[in-house]
Design an enzyme around this catalytic site. Structure first.
Site, short mmCIF file in Angstrom:
data_model
loop_
_atom_site.label_atom_id
_atom_site.label_comp_id
_atom_site.label_asym_id
_atom_site.label_seq_id
_atom_site.Cartn_x
_atom_site.Cartn_y
_atom_site.Cartn_z
N ARG A 195 1.04 1.56 8.65
CA ARG A 195 0.12 0.37 9.32
C ARG A 195 -1.26 0.51 9.56
O ARG A 195 -1.23 1.45 10.22
CB ARG A 195 1.27 -0.54 9.91
N GLU B 251 -5.48 -5.26 5.98
CA GLU B 251 -5.13 -4.78 3.84
C GLU B 251 -4.94 -6.38 3.26
O GLU B 251 -5.18 -6.35 1.69
CB GLU B 251 -4.20 -4.36 4.40
N HIS C 55 -1.52 1.08 -0.64
CA HIS C 55 0.11 0.33 -0.72
C HIS C 55 0.93 0.69 -1.12
O HIS C 55 2.00 0.04 -1.34
CB HIS C 55 0.13 -0.86 0.14
#
Ligand code: NAI
Length: 334
Positions: free
Chosen positions: A231, A260, A299
């Protein structure tokens, strides 16, 4: 039961019909936000992906909510305190993609070690020069692995195939597994100071926030490569930029960034102003996106056909077993 499924693609909808008939299921491709929460506020079960931030302001709209079935392993996007206080269970998908994320880790490592991005960009333009493209072998290099859970272990298995040396750190070391696979656990300091490549596989929580910050970068070898598919909050992004600028960190491969959700969508950028999100962090993210020795994926480490199917089927099973009074994969509110 009333079930609301967010962030869902068209092809995924029929899979939810495996939850027996007699339940009312509403689907939307949108994230769950304050703007659309009222439309679904009678739901007893919510299923979202990680881009819906399930904070107390949003969750308080759902007065009948009993279960959140997140379609992810990480559950740091859910307000755990609120859920515990209000008797809401949270189920995750614990093991859908350890190999998938581990394969992505090596996609990042090999892209860096073989200068793949620059090489491919050049040949597409008809440029076959080798200048500046010299890479490095990963065989014989030391890989430092923080977190030897599902993903970290799979990373180690692959690393051994490349004949890398592996040093690892975990709060709960699995010595039997280390002996079987031929790797060693060390202290945080030892892993930081001896590794050529460092990869993070820790959950995001208060204890792991800024796990790599200035003092940790200080301890690392000059020329270290940093990989993060965990993360964004695991790394102090400003300290990382300093370490890159000072030459301590030679290259970086990231699948996750701090802030993000904001950086991925232009529409969200204005929200960073109204909600007073840290603009320096957003700026740091934008600097990272422009550096040649930093590669960033969106991601997408989990995003393969097989892993997405496993996520979906486990989530449906999580909802079914909850309805049948036998909840499974509960990570909050056990
Ligand atoms: P896991 O729960 O199997 O392993 C986590 C490991 O970290 C455990 O062995 C635990 O003992 C260790 N740990 C926890 N806190 C620690 C601390 N403070 N210091 C040292 N060790 C600590 O989790 P898994 O499946 O390996 O996933 C790891 C993370 O990867 C997830 O939490 C998630 O955030 C991220 N992830 C990212 C994906 C992506 O697409 N980029 C996809 C799936 C997961």
């Amino acid at each position: 039961m009333k079930i609301a499924v967010f962030e869902v693609e068209e092809w995924e909808r029929p899979v939810f019909e495996r939850v027996d008939s007699g339940h009312e299921i509403k689907f939307t491709s949108d994230k769950l936000t304050l703007a659309n929460a009222d439309e679904f506020s009678d739901a007893e079960v919510l299923s979202t992906f990680i881009y819906s931030t399930l904070n107390s302001a949003i969750l308080s709209k759902f007065t009948k909510l009993k279960l959140i079935a997140t379609r992810s392993t990480g559950f740091d996007h859910v307000d755990a305190v609120y859920c515990k206080e209000h008797g809401i269970m949270v189920a995750n998908v614990p093991t859908y993609g350890e190999n998938t994320v581990a394969e992505h880790v090596f996609a990042l490592i090999l892209s860096i070690s073989h200068n793949m991005v620059e090489s491919i960009e050049r040949t597409r333009k008809g440029d076959f020069s080798l200048q500046g493209l010299k890479g490095f072998d990963i065989r014989g290099k030391t890989l430092g692995v923080f977190g030897t859970g599902h993903i970290g272990r799979c990373v180690i298995e692959i690393a051994k195939g490349f004949r890398m040396d592996v040093l690892a750190f975990d709060l709960y070391p699995n010595l039997e597994y280390a002996a079987d696979l031929g790797f060693r656990y060390g202290t945080v300091e030892e892993v930081l100071s001896k590794s050529d490549i460092i990869t993070l596989h820790l959950p995001a929580n208060a204890a792991t926030h800024n796990f790599l910050s200035a003092p940790q970068f200080e301890m690392m070898k000059k020329g270290v490569v940093i990989i993060n598919t965990g993360r964004g909050t695991l790394i102090d992004i400003h300290a990382l930029l300093h370490a890159i600028a000072g030459g301590k960190v030679a290259a970086v491969g990231l699948d996750v960034l701090p802030e993000e959700p904001v950086i991925r969508e232009e529409a969200e950028l204005l929200r960073s102003i109204t909600q007073k999100l840290p603009l320096e962090t957003l700026l740091a993210d934008h600097i990272l996106l422009r550096l040649r020795n930093v590669i960033i994926t969106p991601h997408s480490a989990f995003y393969t056909k097989e892993a997405v199917e496993r996520i979906l089927y486990t989530t449906v099973d999580n909802i079914k077993s909850f309805i049948m009074g036998n909840p499974q994969n509960i990570v909050i509110g056990k």
